[in-house]
Design an enzyme around this catalytic site. Structure first.
Site, PDB file in Angstrom:
ATOM      1  N   HIS A  16       0.777  -1.221  -0.221  1.00 48.34           N
ATOM      2  CA  HIS A  16      -0.025  -0.008  -0.094  1.00 48.34           C
ATOM      3  C   HIS A  16       0.969   1.197   0.075  1.00 48.34           C
ATOM      4  O   HIS A  16       2.045   1.164   0.766  1.00 48.34           O
ATOM      5  CB  HIS A  16      -0.885  -0.089   0.945  1.00 48.34           C
ATOM      6  CG  HIS A  16      -1.888   1.086   1.293  1.00 48.34           C
ATOM      7  ND1 HIS A  16      -1.609   2.289   1.750  1.00 48.34           N
ATOM      8  CD2 HIS A  16      -3.176   1.069   0.860  1.00 48.34           C
ATOM      9  CE1 HIS A  16      -2.649   3.000   1.516  1.00 48.34           C
ATOM     10  NE2 HIS A  16      -3.578   2.323   1.240  1.00 48.34           N
ATOM     11  N   ASP A  18       0.994   4.160   1.449  1.00 47.85           N
ATOM     12  CA  ASP A  18       1.211   4.822   2.473  1.00 47.85           C
ATOM     13  C   ASP A  18       2.025   3.845   3.609  1.00 47.85           C
ATOM     14  O   ASP A  18       2.938   4.203   4.027  1.00 47.85           O
ATOM     15  CB  ASP A  18       0.131   4.995   3.628  1.00 47.85           C
ATOM     16  CG  ASP A  18      -0.949   5.988   2.941  1.00 47.85           C
ATOM     17  OD1 ASP A  18      -0.256   6.978   2.274  1.00 47.85           O
ATOM     18  OD2 ASP A  18      -2.202   5.816   3.063  1.00 47.85           O
ATOM     19  N   LYS A  19       1.895   2.438   3.566  1.00 48.29           N
ATOM     20  CA  LYS A  19       2.974   1.699   4.010  1.00 48.29           C
ATOM     21  C   LYS A  19       4.382   1.405   3.112  1.00 48.29           C
ATOM     22  O   LYS A  19       5.209   1.454   3.986  1.00 48.29           O
ATOM     23  CB  LYS A  19       2.346   0.166   4.101  1.00 48.29           C
ATOM     24  CG  LYS A  19       1.348  -0.003   5.114  1.00 48.29           C
ATOM     25  CD  LYS A  19       1.918   0.033   6.530  1.00 48.29           C
ATOM     26  CE  LYS A  19       1.416   0.901   7.508  1.00 48.29           C
ATOM     27  NZ  LYS A  19       1.984   1.255   8.522  1.00 48.29           N
ATOM     28  N   GLU A  44       9.999  11.808   7.125  1.00 46.55           N
ATOM     29  CA  GLU A  44       8.735  11.806   6.324  1.00 46.55           C
ATOM     30  C   GLU A  44       9.063  11.343   4.884  1.00 46.55           C
ATOM     31  O   GLU A  44      10.105  11.837   4.086  1.00 46.55           O
ATOM     32  CB  GLU A  44       8.187  13.136   6.364  1.00 46.55           C
ATOM     33  CG  GLU A  44       7.978  13.715   7.619  1.00 46.55           C
ATOM     34  CD  GLU A  44       6.868  12.992   8.661  1.00 46.55           C
ATOM     35  OE1 GLU A  44       6.352  12.252   8.175  1.00 46.55           O
ATOM     36  OE2 GLU A  44       7.152  13.091   9.792  1.00 46.55           O
ATOM     37  N   GLU A  57      14.229  15.754   9.651  1.00 46.64           N
ATOM     38  CA  GLU A  57      15.488  16.154  10.385  1.00 46.64           C
ATOM     39  C   GLU A  57      16.293  15.178  11.021  1.00 46.64           C
ATOM     40  O   GLU A  57      15.485  14.153  11.278  1.00 46.64           O
ATOM     41  CB  GLU A  57      15.031  17.335  11.648  1.00 46.64           C
ATOM     42  CG  GLU A  57      14.041  18.315  11.061  1.00 46.64           C
ATOM     43  CD  GLU A  57      12.763  18.069  10.955  1.00 46.64           C
ATOM     44  OE1 GLU A  57      12.255  18.528   9.831  1.00 46.64           O
ATOM     45  OE2 GLU A  57      12.118  17.217  11.620  1.00 46.64           O
ATOM     46  N   LYS A 184      -5.564  -4.451   0.187  1.00 44.92           N
ATOM     47  CA  LYS A 184      -6.393  -4.066   1.748  1.00 44.92           C
ATOM     48  C   LYS A 184      -7.340  -5.007   2.038  1.00 44.92           C
ATOM     49  O   LYS A 184      -7.702  -6.078   1.300  1.00 44.92           O
ATOM     50  CB  LYS A 184      -7.235  -2.681   1.153  1.00 44.92           C
ATOM     51  CG  LYS A 184      -6.438  -1.344   1.045  1.00 44.92           C
ATOM     52  CD  LYS A 184      -7.297  -0.314   0.676  1.00 44.92           C
ATOM     53  CE  LYS A 184      -7.502   0.352   2.053  1.00 44.92           C
ATOM     54  NZ  LYS A 184      -8.257   1.594   1.864  1.00 44.92           N
ATOM     55  N   PHE A 252      -8.156  -4.173 -10.364  1.00 43.64           N
ATOM     56  CA  PHE A 252      -7.265  -3.392  -9.606  1.00 43.64           C
ATOM     57  C   PHE A 252      -5.645  -3.707 -10.088  1.00 43.64           C
ATOM     58  O   PHE A 252      -5.090  -4.561  -9.574  1.00 43.64           O
ATOM     59  CB  PHE A 252      -7.404  -4.183  -8.230  1.00 43.64           C
ATOM     60  CG  PHE A 252      -6.600  -3.373  -6.978  1.00 43.64           C
ATOM     61  CD1 PHE A 252      -5.688  -2.132  -7.408  1.00 43.64           C
ATOM     62  CD2 PHE A 252      -6.621  -3.793  -5.950  1.00 43.64           C
ATOM     63  CE1 PHE A 252      -4.960  -1.330  -6.501  1.00 43.64           C
ATOM     64  CE2 PHE A 252      -5.824  -2.955  -4.723  1.00 43.64           C
ATOM     65  CZ  PHE A 252      -5.159  -2.055  -5.228  1.00 43.64           C
ATOM     66  N   ASP A 260      -1.886   5.740  -6.269  1.00 46.69           N
ATOM     67  CA  ASP A 260      -2.140   6.667  -5.407  1.00 46.69           C
ATOM     68  C   ASP A 260      -0.955   7.025  -4.620  1.00 46.69           C
ATOM     69  O   ASP A 260      -0.246   6.578  -4.240  1.00 46.69           O
ATOM     70  CB  ASP A 260      -3.196   6.237  -4.243  1.00 46.69           C
ATOM     71  CG  ASP A 260      -3.991   7.031  -3.258  1.00 46.69           C
ATOM     72  OD1 ASP A 260      -3.903   8.302  -3.533  1.00 46.69           O
ATOM     73  OD2 ASP A 260      -4.561   6.701  -2.287  1.00 46.69           O
ATOM     74  N   ALA A 261      -0.796   8.443  -4.187  1.00 49.72           N
ATOM     75  CA  ALA A 261       0.433   8.804  -3.573  1.00 49.72           C
ATOM     76  C   ALA A 261       0.280   8.446  -1.974  1.00 49.72           C
ATOM     77  O   ALA A 261      -0.704   8.276  -1.328  1.00 49.72           O
ATOM     78  CB  ALA A 261       0.186  10.258  -3.696  1.00 49.72           C
ATOM     79  N   ARG A 266       0.189   7.974   7.595  1.00 50.37           N
ATOM     80  CA  ARG A 266      -1.494   7.910   7.309  1.00 50.37           C
ATOM     81  C   ARG A 266      -2.106   6.707   7.546  1.00 50.37           C
ATOM     82  O   ARG A 266      -3.573   6.560   7.403  1.00 50.37           O
ATOM     83  CB  ARG A 266      -1.793   8.397   5.944  1.00 50.37           C
ATOM     84  CG  ARG A 266      -1.257   9.833   5.604  1.00 50.37           C
ATOM     85  CD  ARG A 266      -2.129  10.195   4.385  1.00 50.37           C
ATOM     86  NE  ARG A 266      -1.597   9.435   3.051  1.00 50.37           N
ATOM     87  CZ  ARG A 266      -1.842   9.884   2.015  1.00 50.37           C
ATOM     88  NH1 ARG A 266      -2.516  11.110   1.698  1.00 50.37           N
ATOM     89  NH2 ARG A 266      -1.768   9.220   0.902  1.00 50.37           N
ATOM     90  N   LYS A 267      -1.659   5.903   8.316  1.00 49.91           N
ATOM     91  CA  LYS A 267      -2.392   4.482   8.643  1.00 49.91           C
ATOM     92  C   LYS A 267      -2.064   4.389  10.271  1.00 49.91           C
ATOM     93  O   LYS A 267      -1.875   3.198  10.587  1.00 49.91           O
ATOM     94  CB  LYS A 267      -1.897   3.318   7.848  1.00 49.91           C
ATOM     95  CG  LYS A 267      -2.339   3.447   6.427  1.00 49.91           C
ATOM     96  CD  LYS A 267      -4.035   3.371   6.322  1.00 49.91           C
ATOM     97  CE  LYS A 267      -4.193   3.443   5.055  1.00 49.91           C
ATOM     98  NZ  LYS A 267      -4.453   4.869   4.299  1.00 49.91           N
ATOM     99  N   LYS A 287      10.306   7.954  13.449  1.00 49.17           N
ATOM    100  CA  LYS A 287      10.789   8.629  14.357  1.00 49.17           C
ATOM    101  C   LYS A 287      11.498   7.655  15.125  1.00 49.17           C
ATOM    102  O   LYS A 287      11.553   6.516  15.691  1.00 49.17           O
ATOM    103  CB  LYS A 287       9.682   9.119  15.195  1.00 49.17           C
ATOM    104  CG  LYS A 287       8.435  10.019  14.600  1.00 49.17           C
ATOM    105  CD  LYS A 287       7.191  10.124  15.341  1.00 49.17           C
ATOM    106  CE  LYS A 287       6.682  11.120  14.552  1.00 49.17           C
ATOM    107  NZ  LYS A 287       5.069  11.362  15.213  1.00 49.17           N
ATOM    108  N   LYS A 291      11.172  10.267  20.621  1.00 48.37           N
ATOM    109  CA  LYS A 291       9.822  10.652  20.203  1.00 48.37           C
ATOM    110  C   LYS A 291       8.935   9.848  21.133  1.00 48.37           C
ATOM    111  O   LYS A 291       8.583   8.737  20.495  1.00 48.37           O
ATOM    112  CB  LYS A 291       9.284  10.727  18.759  1.00 48.37           C
ATOM    113  CG  LYS A 291      10.218  11.766  17.853  1.00 48.37           C
ATOM    114  CD  LYS A 291      11.490  11.755  17.896  1.00 48.37           C
ATOM    115  CE  LYS A 291      12.124  12.892  17.050  1.00 48.37           C
ATOM    116  NZ  LYS A 291      13.607  13.002  16.872  1.00 48.37           N
ATOM    117  N   ASP A 293       5.693   9.906  20.951  1.00 51.33           N
ATOM    118  CA  ASP A 293       4.445   9.444  20.151  1.00 51.33           C
ATOM    119  C   ASP A 293       4.793   7.712  19.762  1.00 51.33           C
ATOM    120  O   ASP A 293       3.913   7.084  19.775  1.00 51.33           O
ATOM    121  CB  ASP A 293       4.759  10.079  18.533  1.00 51.33           C
ATOM    122  CG  ASP A 293       3.819  11.399  18.770  1.00 51.33           C
ATOM    123  OD1 ASP A 293       2.969  11.613  19.606  1.00 51.33           O
ATOM    124  OD2 ASP A 293       4.065  12.182  17.966  1.00 51.33           O
TER     125      ASP A 293
END
Length: 412
Positions: A16, A18-19, A44, A57, A184, A252, A260-261, A266-267, A287, A291, A293
């Site tokens: 995918h 995003d992955k 990123e 960074e 998916k 597909f 798709d970008a 995003r997941k 990260k 961090k 998060d």
């Protein structure tokens, strides 16, 4: 808590878009930590048609030119560093399996816009004098566990992940010829008395080779997917009433970053608990473990999982909160959703005591050192979930269930 309901979770494959971005970002984290365990990374990644772009960074002394400590725009990187970063990116794409006209590990265009970490952020995170390491940002983080599956994960997400992991394993092993990297899944279960009793709907969309969208070849693909589902889900959950949606759009063939970008982070619901638990909002991939998060989400999963594994609750949510530059958490909250064997207030005290004794506390340093997070262990987390995985060697240490005795002792 409601006892009877329908609940749904989704997963996405390693291919995918995003992955793909998450895995590249975490491969960069691993690269930097392999060079310097004290590296700071916030990477990123953007993926789109035949292009990968990095931004963010870093602070990693072996990777920048010591003769230019001011991080000059054109003199930042040490000799060979840029080439090693690009090789890392292309290797990730190749490992996933992208050799398509619209996205190919060999021909994609690569751009690197990573630069030095802000000195103003660094001064808050770094230890100095009597000041311990501070959190890399403010925020709230959640950990969760439940007894719906042996992995102590929500069943809807656990099965969604495992369906796609099987497709991936079969694709890489060339057991089937028609699967491509992007996919998916989505699983809807009916719950009675808080436990899953039936799968009401299964959705699987997988990128496929040409011609597998019609006739006998389409039937072959759909039969294969149904067999995978039957292999993954407990037989008692499936019936003639289970509704399947397999490649419901029909075709597909164009997938991944060409279709798709993709962007890092995003997941976050796929990465965590499939919507069965609150989420603090911060992504993990790209990260380093200063961090919170990332690291605090890992330690709260560790603690929540051990509470459930020890039989102290059937369901547990833990929240912590931090301020940037401050080492100690601002709050600790435990909720067993009415399933705990002792009051939640007592569990909070026990969790704090065990975290201090076994990890060195819930500070960024305590979490990082207690779980051994300053190691290149992150790329494997970036697909098929950060939780519910098997701890092996240095990987997924937050999935261990070795705190039960300590928690019970702390409860008296």
């Amino acid at each position: 808590m409601r006892a009877n309901y329908l609940f749904t979770s989704e997963s996405v494959s390693e291919g995918h878009p995003d992955k793909v971005s998450d895995q590249i970002s975490d491969a960069i984290v691993d690269l930097m930590l392999s060079k310097d365990p004290e590296s700071r990374v916030a990477c990123e990644t953007l993926t789109t048609t035949n292009r990968v772009v990095l931004a963010g960074e870093i602070r990693c002394k072996p990777m920048y030119d010591e003769d230019k400590p001011e991080w000059e725009a054109n003199g930042f990187w040490a000799p060979g560093a840029q080439e090693e970063i690009e090789e890392t990116v292309r290797a990730v794409v190749k490992d996933i399996g992208y050799e398509q006209d619209g996205f190919h590990w060999k021909t994609l265009e690569f751009s690197n816009y990573l630069h030095g970490q802000s000195a103003h952020i660094a001064q808050g995170v770094d230890s100095s004098g009597n000041k311990d390491e501070g959190a890399g940002d403010q925020g709230i983080m959640f950990g969760f566990a439940c007894d719906e599956t042996p992995d102590l994960m929500p069943a809807t997400l656990d099965y969604s992940h495992k369906i796609l992991q099987r497709l991936s394993a079969d694709r890489h092993a060339a057991k089937v010829s028609f699967l491509e990297p992007d996919a998916k899944s989505q699983v809807t279960l009916r719950f009675e008395n808080g436990q899953p009793v039936a799968a009401t709907a299964i959705v699987v969309s997988t990128q496929h080779a040409p011609e597998y969208d019609d006739g006998e070849k389409e039937a072959e693909l759909k039969a294969y997917v149904k067999q995978v589902v039957a292999d993954i889900l407990p037989a008692e959950l499936l019936s003639d009433e289970t509704v399947y949606h397999i490649n419901p759009t029909g075709t597909f063939e164009i997938g991944g970053p060409d279709g798709d970008a993709g962007l890092t982070g995003r997941k976050i619901i796929v990465d965590t608990y499939g919507g069965a638990s609150p989420h603090g909002g911060g992504a993990f991939s790209g990260k380093d473990p200063t961090k919170v998060d990332r690291s605090a989400a890992y330690v709260t999963r560790y603690l929540a999982k051990n509470i459930v594994a020890a039989g102290l609750a059937k369901r547990c949510t833990i929240q912590v909160a931090y301020a940037i530059g401050v080492s100690e958490p601002l709050s600790l909250y435990v909720d067993t959703h009415g399933t705990g064997s002792v009051p939640d207030e007592q569990l909070e005290q026990a969790v704090a005591a065990v975290a201090k004794d076994k990890l060195g506390g819930l500070t960024p340093r305590g979490i990082r050192e207690g779980l051994g997070l300053n190691k290149p262990i992150y790329r494997t987390t970036a697909a098929y979930g950060h939780f519910g995985r098997k701890p092996e060697g240095d990987t997924f240490p937050w999935e261990r269930t070795d705190l039960g005795d300590a928690l019970k002792a702390a409860l008296g």
